[in-house]
Scaffold this motif. Sequence first.
Motif, PDB file in Angstrom:
ATOM      1  N   HIS A  57     -27.048  -9.006  67.099  1.00 12.98           N
ATOM      2  CA  HIS A  57     -27.067  -9.689  65.873  1.00 12.98           C
ATOM      3  C   HIS A  57     -28.407  -9.729  65.236  1.00 12.98           C
ATOM      4  CE1 HIS A  57     -27.090 -13.123  62.690  1.00 12.98           C
ATOM      5  NE2 HIS A  57     -25.657 -12.786  62.803  1.00 12.98           N
TER       6      HIS A  57
ATOM      7  N   ALA B 165     -30.068 -11.188  62.969  1.00 12.65           N
ATOM      8  CA  ALA B 165     -31.021 -12.463  62.788  1.00 12.65           C
ATOM      9  C   ALA B 165     -31.401 -12.955  64.092  1.00 12.65           C
ATOM     10  CB  ALA B 165     -30.420 -13.190  61.773  1.00 12.65           C
ATOM     11  N   SER B 166     -30.469 -12.925  65.056  1.00 12.01           N
ATOM     12  CA  SER B 166     -30.970 -13.896  66.145  1.00 12.01           C
ATOM     13  C   SER B 166     -31.263 -13.019  67.307  1.00 12.01           C
ATOM     14  CB  SER B 166     -29.835 -14.532  66.375  1.00 12.01           C
ATOM     15  OG  SER B 166     -28.405 -14.008  67.153  1.00 12.01           O
TER      16      SER B 166
ATOM     17  N   ARG C 207     -28.964 -11.706  69.438  1.00 15.06           N
ATOM     18  CA  ARG C 207     -28.170 -12.150  70.311  1.00 15.06           C
ATOM     19  C   ARG C 207     -27.013 -11.012  70.726  1.00 15.06           C
ATOM     20  NH1 ARG C 207     -26.637 -18.233  69.661  1.00 15.06           N
ATOM     21  NH2 ARG C 207     -28.849 -18.621  69.439  1.00 15.06           N
ATOM     22  N   ALA C 208     -26.716 -10.589  71.878  1.00 15.58           N
ATOM     23  CA  ALA C 208     -25.553  -9.666  72.200  1.00 15.58           C
ATOM     24  C   ALA C 208     -24.326 -10.276  71.395  1.00 15.58           C
ATOM     25  CB  ALA C 208     -25.380  -9.530  73.473  1.00 15.58           C
ATOM     26  N   ARG C 209     -23.426  -9.383  70.710  1.00 17.25           N
ATOM     27  CA  ARG C 209     -22.175  -9.573  70.180  1.00 17.25           C
ATOM     28  C   ARG C 209     -21.274  -8.592  69.900  1.00 17.25           C
ATOM     29  NH1 ARG C 209     -23.025  -9.134  63.582  1.00 17.25           N
ATOM     30  NH2 ARG C 209     -24.270  -7.049  63.614  1.00 17.25           N
TER      31      ARG C 209
ATOM     32  N   GLN D 220     -10.409 -11.509  63.953  1.00 14.52           N
ATOM     33  CA  GLN D 220     -11.191 -12.655  64.664  1.00 14.52           C
ATOM     34  C   GLN D 220     -10.866 -12.552  66.001  1.00 14.52           C
ATOM     35  OE1 GLN D 220      -9.704 -16.245  62.995  1.00 14.52           O
ATOM     36  NE2 GLN D 220     -11.297 -17.451  64.412  1.00 14.52           N
TER      37      GLN D 220
ATOM     38  N   ALA E 199     -10.580 -14.374  69.346  1.00 17.48           N
ATOM     39  CA  ALA E 199     -10.063 -15.558  69.883  1.00 17.48           C
ATOM     40  C   ALA E 199     -10.564 -15.993  71.109  1.00 17.48           C
ATOM     41  CB  ALA E 199      -8.543 -15.783  69.601  1.00 17.48           C
ATOM     42  N   PHE E 200     -10.780 -17.245  71.492  1.00 20.58           N
ATOM     43  CA  PHE E 200     -11.583 -17.515  72.422  1.00 20.58           C
ATOM     44  C   PHE E 200     -10.553 -17.427  73.640  1.00 20.58           C
ATOM     45  CE2 PHE E 200     -12.429 -20.536  76.045  1.00 20.58           C
ATOM     46  CZ  PHE E 200     -13.777 -20.196  76.451  1.00 20.58           C
TER      47      PHE E 200
ATOM     48  N   THR F 149      -6.725 -21.014  66.159  1.00 18.62           N
ATOM     49  CA  THR F 149      -8.195 -20.502  66.140  1.00 18.62           C
ATOM     50  C   THR F 149      -8.569 -19.897  67.675  1.00 18.62           C
ATOM     51  OG1 THR F 149      -9.079 -22.028  64.469  1.00 18.62           O
ATOM     52  CG2 THR F 149     -10.782 -20.981  66.160  1.00 18.62           C
TER      53      THR F 149
ATOM     54  N   THR G  64      -7.973 -18.312  61.690  1.00 14.67           N
ATOM     55  CA  THR G  64      -8.788 -19.119  60.954  1.00 14.67           C
ATOM     56  C   THR G  64      -8.771 -18.489  59.741  1.00 14.67           C
ATOM     57  OG1 THR G  64     -10.142 -19.483  62.872  1.00 14.67           O
ATOM     58  CG2 THR G  64     -10.612 -20.722  60.940  1.00 14.67           C
TER      59      THR G  64
ATOM     60  N   ALA H 272     -13.500 -17.300  60.291  1.00 12.43           N
ATOM     61  CA  ALA H 272     -13.979 -16.458  61.293  1.00 12.43           C
ATOM     62  C   ALA H 272     -15.248 -16.090  61.173  1.00 12.43           C
ATOM     63  CB  ALA H 272     -12.957 -15.233  61.110  1.00 12.43           C
TER      64      ALA H 272
ATOM     65  N   LEU I  47     -17.428 -19.136  62.137  1.00  9.80           N
ATOM     66  CA  LEU I  47     -17.352 -19.121  63.856  1.00  9.80           C
ATOM     67  C   LEU I  47     -18.467 -18.102  64.359  1.00  9.80           C
ATOM     68  CD1 LEU I  47     -13.643 -20.299  64.494  1.00  9.80           C
ATOM     69  CD2 LEU I  47     -15.676 -21.925  64.227  1.00  9.80           C
ATOM     70  N   ASP I  48     -18.235 -17.050  63.828  1.00 16.25           N
ATOM     71  CA  ASP I  48     -19.068 -15.843  64.421  1.00 16.25           C
ATOM     72  C   ASP I  48     -20.294 -15.957  64.406  1.00 16.25           C
ATOM     73  OD1 ASP I  48     -16.895 -14.177  65.361  1.00 16.25           O
ATOM     74  OD2 ASP I  48     -16.994 -13.119  63.893  1.00 16.25           O
ATOM     75  N   ASN I  49     -20.665 -16.551  63.093  1.00 19.10           N
ATOM     76  CA  ASN I  49     -22.206 -17.023  63.025  1.00 19.10           C
ATOM     77  C   ASN I  49     -22.810 -18.127  63.842  1.00 19.10           C
ATOM     78  OD1 ASN I  49     -22.640 -15.098  60.754  1.00 19.10           O
ATOM     79  ND2 ASN I  49     -22.063 -16.639  59.243  1.00 19.10           N
TER      80      ASN I  49
ATOM     81  N   ALA J 294     -23.246 -16.703  67.222  1.00 20.76           N
ATOM     82  CA  ALA J 294     -24.468 -15.565  67.350  1.00 20.76           C
ATOM     83  C   ALA J 294     -25.608 -16.280  66.883  1.00 20.76           C
ATOM     84  CB  ALA J 294     -24.193 -14.384  66.426  1.00 20.76           C
ATOM     85  N   THR J 295     -25.901 -17.302  66.009  1.00 22.77           N
ATOM     86  CA  THR J 295     -26.940 -17.857  65.350  1.00 22.77           C
ATOM     87  C   THR J 295     -27.093 -19.066  65.712  1.00 22.77           C
ATOM     88  OG1 THR J 295     -26.125 -18.035  62.993  1.00 22.77           O
ATOM     89  CG2 THR J 295     -27.179 -16.005  63.741  1.00 22.77           C
ATOM     90  N   ASP J 296     -26.030 -20.100  65.993  1.00 22.56           N
ATOM     91  CA  ASP J 296     -26.144 -21.432  66.226  1.00 22.56           C
ATOM     92  C   ASP J 296     -26.306 -22.187  64.694  1.00 22.56           C
ATOM     93  OD1 ASP J 296     -26.240 -21.211  68.915  1.00 22.56           O
ATOM     94  OD2 ASP J 296     -28.436 -21.208  69.000  1.00 22.56           O
TER      95      ASP J 296
ATOM     96  N   GLY K 173     -25.496 -17.830  59.607  1.00 21.47           N
ATOM     97  CA  GLY K 173     -26.007 -16.413  59.935  1.00 21.47           C
ATOM     98  C   GLY K 173     -27.437 -16.362  59.889  1.00 21.47           C
ATOM     99  N   HIS K 174     -28.080 -17.562  59.459  1.00 22.35           N
ATOM    100  CA  HIS K 174     -29.353 -17.339  59.396  1.00 22.35           C
ATOM    101  C   HIS K 174     -30.091 -17.087  60.521  1.00 22.35           C
ATOM    102  CE1 HIS K 174     -29.328 -18.614  55.109  1.00 22.35           C
ATOM    103  NE2 HIS K 174     -28.635 -19.647  55.465  1.00 22.35           N
ATOM    104  N   ALA K 175     -31.366 -16.568  60.518  1.00 21.63           N
ATOM    105  CA  ALA K 175     -32.144 -16.450  61.952  1.00 21.63           C
ATOM    106  C   ALA K 175     -32.568 -17.939  62.589  1.00 21.63           C
ATOM    107  CB  ALA K 175     -33.549 -15.748  61.611  1.00 21.63           C
ATOM    108  N   PRO K 176     -32.303 -18.038  63.688  1.00 25.99           N
ATOM    109  CA  PRO K 176     -32.372 -19.483  64.465  1.00 25.99           C
ATOM    110  C   PRO K 176     -33.838 -19.836  64.117  1.00 25.99           C
ATOM    111  CG  PRO K 176     -31.387 -17.896  65.861  1.00 25.99           C
ATOM    112  CD  PRO K 176     -31.604 -16.926  64.509  1.00 25.99           C
TER     113      PRO K 176
ATOM    114  N   ALA L 157     -13.994 -24.405  72.083  1.00 24.42           N
ATOM    115  CA  ALA L 157     -14.964 -23.544  72.968  1.00 24.42           C
ATOM    116  C   ALA L 157     -16.526 -23.437  72.350  1.00 24.42           C
ATOM    117  CB  ALA L 157     -14.398 -22.207  73.428  1.00 24.42           C
TER     118      ALA L 157
END
Lengths: 273, 649
Positions: A27, A29-30, A32-34, A184, A186-187, B351, B357, B362, B365-367, B370-372, B376-379, B454
Amino acid sequence: MQPDSSTGLNGKGQDLKIVSLISIGQHPASGRARRAEQDGRAVELGMTLAASSSTQNLTVLHAGDSQQAALRSYAGMGLESVRVLQLRESADAVKTLSEYLHKHAPDIILTGVRAESGESSGMMPYLLGESLGWPVVSRIADIVSIKEGVAEILQALPRGQRRALTVRLPFIASVDNAAPEPRQSAFGPANRAFMEQQQCHSEPDTARNGWSIVSARKRPKRLKIVKAKTAADRFKAATAKPQGAGGKIMKNQPAAEQAQAIFDLLLEEGVLR
Amino acid sequence: MVFEWLHPVLIATALLLAAIGAVRRVNLWRAGQAESVDFVAGLIAMPGRYLHDLHDIVERDKYMSKTHAATGGGFVLSLAMIVLVHLLGLESQILAWALLVSLTLMFVGAVFVFKRRLNPPSRLSKGPWMRLPKSLLAFSGAFFILTLPMAGVLPEGFLSSSTGGWILTAVLTVFIAMGLSEMLLGMTWGGPMKHAFAGALHLAFHRRPERFGGGRSTGLKPVALDQRVLGVQKPEDFKWNQLLGFDACVQCGKCEAVCPAFAAGQPLNPKKLIQDMVVGMAGGSDADYAGSPYPGKEIGQANGGPLLTITEGLIDPQTLWSCTTCRACVEECPMMIEHVDAIVDMRRFLTMEKGSTPNKGAEVLDNLIATDNPNGHAPNSRTNWAADQNLPLLSDVKETDVIFWVSDGAFDMRSQRILRAFVKLLKAANVDFAVLGAEELDSGDVARRLGDDATFQSLAKRNIATLSQYKFKRIVTTDPHAYHCLRNEYADFAEGIADDLFDNIEVLHHTTFLNQLVQAGKLKLNPYKGGTVTYHDPCYLGRYNGEYEAPRELLRSLGIEIAEMERSGFRSRCCGGGGGAPITDIPGERRIADMRMEDVQTTGAELIAVGCQQCTAMLEGVVEPRPQVKDIAEILIESLVEPLAKELH
Ligand code: SF4
Ligand code: SF4
């Protein structure tokens, strides 16, 4: 767009075999793996093609570590399994992959344009093409149809332009960001998918041994001075991708002349010596 | 004599058939998933729950509560005595008189039911429900006459002594059969009276018994992530007592009347949703449903069965995604049915299993993964807003009195004004506080409401782990959604990370905390100098957490006399911003925020006081001219008497 499904065949009367290659994304910005954006599109395109042919014959393939959690985010698109060629970090993925692909002889190999992590050189499709002796189509946006062993492909060009190409199977294509977005993840299915691990012979990447890796520095950007009169001009200037000056378009000249021009250019640029 | 045995046989047959129906109905519920329930305690508590909790809600409509007490109470008493008098043949004049009295009670009630049904409001279902008052009258009237001879009012044998008597008896028999089939067969074979049977058991075996006796239970139930199917795919995937709950619906439409999505013309009607769940559980189509449809959707197209995927044929996913999870329906439902649980359960399937969703879902949720944070801003840019605030970080101080939970408002410029205002107040009151800074993650609220439990659980566990490293007494937040998660939902995930963390701390909304400070004299305030002010109750502060008073008391302490909206307090109308609704963005005819703004405008207020950044964003999204929107913290700083610099130390 749904590819023409009348012939999910490869011209030899067999079902199309598709391989989508995936890597571990990162990613921006972070860090992190994705799921990598382009590789996700390669899987999406593969899934669409497979769904339109009679038997679902898509292999999603990764060379690396099967424990990587990010692989599951590809599986969450609805894959039952992901095949992983188990490699150590120091190994050269290209060699292992081309051995595997040589053995399994798919009809279409889909990859991203470049990886989001690692070397990210964008060389993978070319190196594979070289070792398999297959054509490489770069930056495709869609595969429109496959008829009698010939695929009709849309290649993405800057500013939303498309170029229609016909390519004989088998081929390797790198998938551009202009291709349809991946569905998307899905988990549930991601969590349940089977990581089909294959032990394989791997060779260390010797070229990389000699490199030292430092983090990138931002290079100062040259200011672009825009002398536009109208808003439309300004918009163009802001959105246009830089197009190389010079060059010429040769359409009607004989093929030998065209080839000579390319050869001369490569010599001039020092690509060929 | 033919009639001597005819009526007892009728009654016995009706009771027997009702019993068979009951077994069949119970089996429908038992098809659901296991859920442990304290059966004995539930059954013992049931009458009390009926008389207090249920009736407290019905009591909001005085007409209906009196009517129901008379009809329902009269019926239960009468039925018991009918069995004694007419089935078992107990000969007692006193009993017969008592029966007459209770039948009269029921009859009077039924007359009022009849009156309401003459011109029923649109929220009420028609169809068989229009028949019900007539059946009630038939039942009570016929048994009344049948009982007269036993009470000695009419001579014994009157009903069979003459031709007139014979005809009367024949007519009575028809009415009795009609009354018995509605009241007894209908109860277990799916007629309107089903609500009495299922409702009583639903009260006894409710999935959230904490709600009875004035309690509150609003946190969603966790999903076990290793299940075969996540969320609810088919009716059988609901817990058995959820299925039972659906069956308890009286189709009163109280939920429909308050649902903001329904009013906005989005394809959701909570009443129809519950009825569709009944269709799914029993199998069949919705053709018999006689209430308002989902706006823009025809009735009669939906089909379902206990083993069929709900979202393929029974319910359009758009219906589920229209809900703002505002809980207005749950709050109004006299049967205490849990609509929001059901909706989120089905969203979880969409979902976590289908990956469908809608719209920005989607991406958000991806953001979050990946970024909490949802955008999707830098953490590490989470603390940028406070660059000039000089806030103590918990990673430095390790220990504090109050953790200020900043929430994702940190990334939004409008919300940052609220955050700054609150920080200023904290400093003015000399509160010992600190923030988690970049260690804080999204609370997971949106992920959970969008069905991604999740991701919610992952965020919750990591947040809990962070909190467990520090010593503090309370968490205070300006965001009611984070407040709800922290206060009502996180404790389910603390096990093994920080077991008793949530037993030893307090989670407070900033209005509650500020009110404590003001009442304790820690904040000095000038009177408010401005026009009329109204207050909008955020759903997640009010209905989810029962905090209606602190914000109002704060406003009053500024000398503000709140111009209340008709829908305020527990009846507050949602701003449209909850449950991920702005993300899934299901089209309707109007926007919910516009309707809320109309509510505001009828009060003539120039300023809307809010206690939520999401409500602020939604209400400010309404086109001008409109009243101003301000968080209570922002209103307070305008009136704050700033302490002298040296007093601060
Ligand atoms: S929670 Fe609110 S939006 Fe959802 S169904 Fe109930 S009333 Fe309607
Ligand atoms: S769900 Fe509750 S409020 Fe809605 S119609 Fe049924 S009983 Fe009435």
